[in-house]
Design a protein around this motif. Structure first.
Motif, PDB file in Angstrom:
ATOM      1  N   ALA A  98       0.877  -1.262  -0.130  1.00 55.56           N
ATOM      2  CA  ALA A  98      -0.034   0.051  -0.083  1.00 55.56           C
ATOM      3  C   ALA A  98       0.931   1.217   0.106  1.00 55.56           C
ATOM      4  O   ALA A  98       0.285   2.236  -0.027  1.00 55.56           O
ATOM      5  CB  ALA A  98      -0.743   0.109   1.024  1.00 55.56           C
ATOM      6  N   PHE A 110       0.897   6.930  -0.543  1.00 52.72           N
ATOM      7  CA  PHE A 110       0.327   5.813   0.155  1.00 52.72           C
ATOM      8  C   PHE A 110      -1.018   5.599  -0.472  1.00 52.72           C
ATOM      9  O   PHE A 110      -1.880   6.616  -0.952  1.00 52.72           O
ATOM     10  CB  PHE A 110      -0.171   6.428   1.340  1.00 52.72           C
ATOM     11  N   GLY A 119      -0.983  -1.834  10.826  1.00 53.40           N
ATOM     12  CA  GLY A 119      -0.428  -0.758  11.810  1.00 53.40           C
ATOM     13  C   GLY A 119       1.046  -0.960  11.830  1.00 53.40           C
ATOM     14  O   GLY A 119       1.790   0.006  12.447  1.00 53.40           O
TER      15      GLY A 119
END
Ligand code: SF4
Ligand code: SF4
Length: 134
Positions: A98, A110, A119
């Protein structure tokens, strides 16, 4: 078929009930668990559900009827452009591809739609430019 990512918030007394199992058994949905957290105040589950839109709506309505809060999510991580130094540390860490480095501008890009909210970039970003929203 469509896919939807949702956050489920279980109160403590519901954490051990097989509620999500009914999404498969009774509503014919497929789901992947992307993130799971169990704390004293209850449990949080981020899942991606796949099925026909009507099935998804019915399945999520069932989950709500069992006392579980359901929040549909479109965005999991925020990138604070003013903090990002384009150091590139997060690029190789991301398991979902990503985040990528633009080889012409050396800017780190991003892609929100690919993010699975693991995370990892959040905990590894030196200037804390990546923030988890869930
Ligand atoms: S680790 Fe943080 S500062 Fe470095 S490129 Fe990623 S978001 Fe930007
Ligand atoms: S939270 Fe995980 S999947 Fe999303 S951008 Fe960061 S490292 Fe990639």
């Amino acid at each position: 078929m469509s896919k939807k990512k949702v956050n489920l918030y279980f109160p403590p007394e519901k954490v051990n009930e097989p509620i999500t199992y009914h999404l498969v058994k009774d509503y014919g949905l497929l789901f992947n668990i992307l993130r799971a957290v169990v704390e004293e105040k209850g449990g949080r589950l981020l899942i991606e559900v796949e099925g026909r839109p009507a099935q998804i709506s019915e399945g999520l309505a069932y989950i709500r009827s069992r006392g579980v809060e359901v929040k549909e999510l479109n965005e999991y991580v925020d990138k604070d452009l003013s903090r990002c130094t384009n150091c590139g540390m997060c690029v190789s860490i991301c398991p979902a591809d990503a985040i990528e480095m633009d080889r012409e501008t050396w800017e780190v890009i991003f892609h929100q739609s690919k993010c699975i909210a693991c995370g990892l970039c959040v905990s590894s970003c030196p200037p804390q430019a990546m923030k988890l929203k869930i």
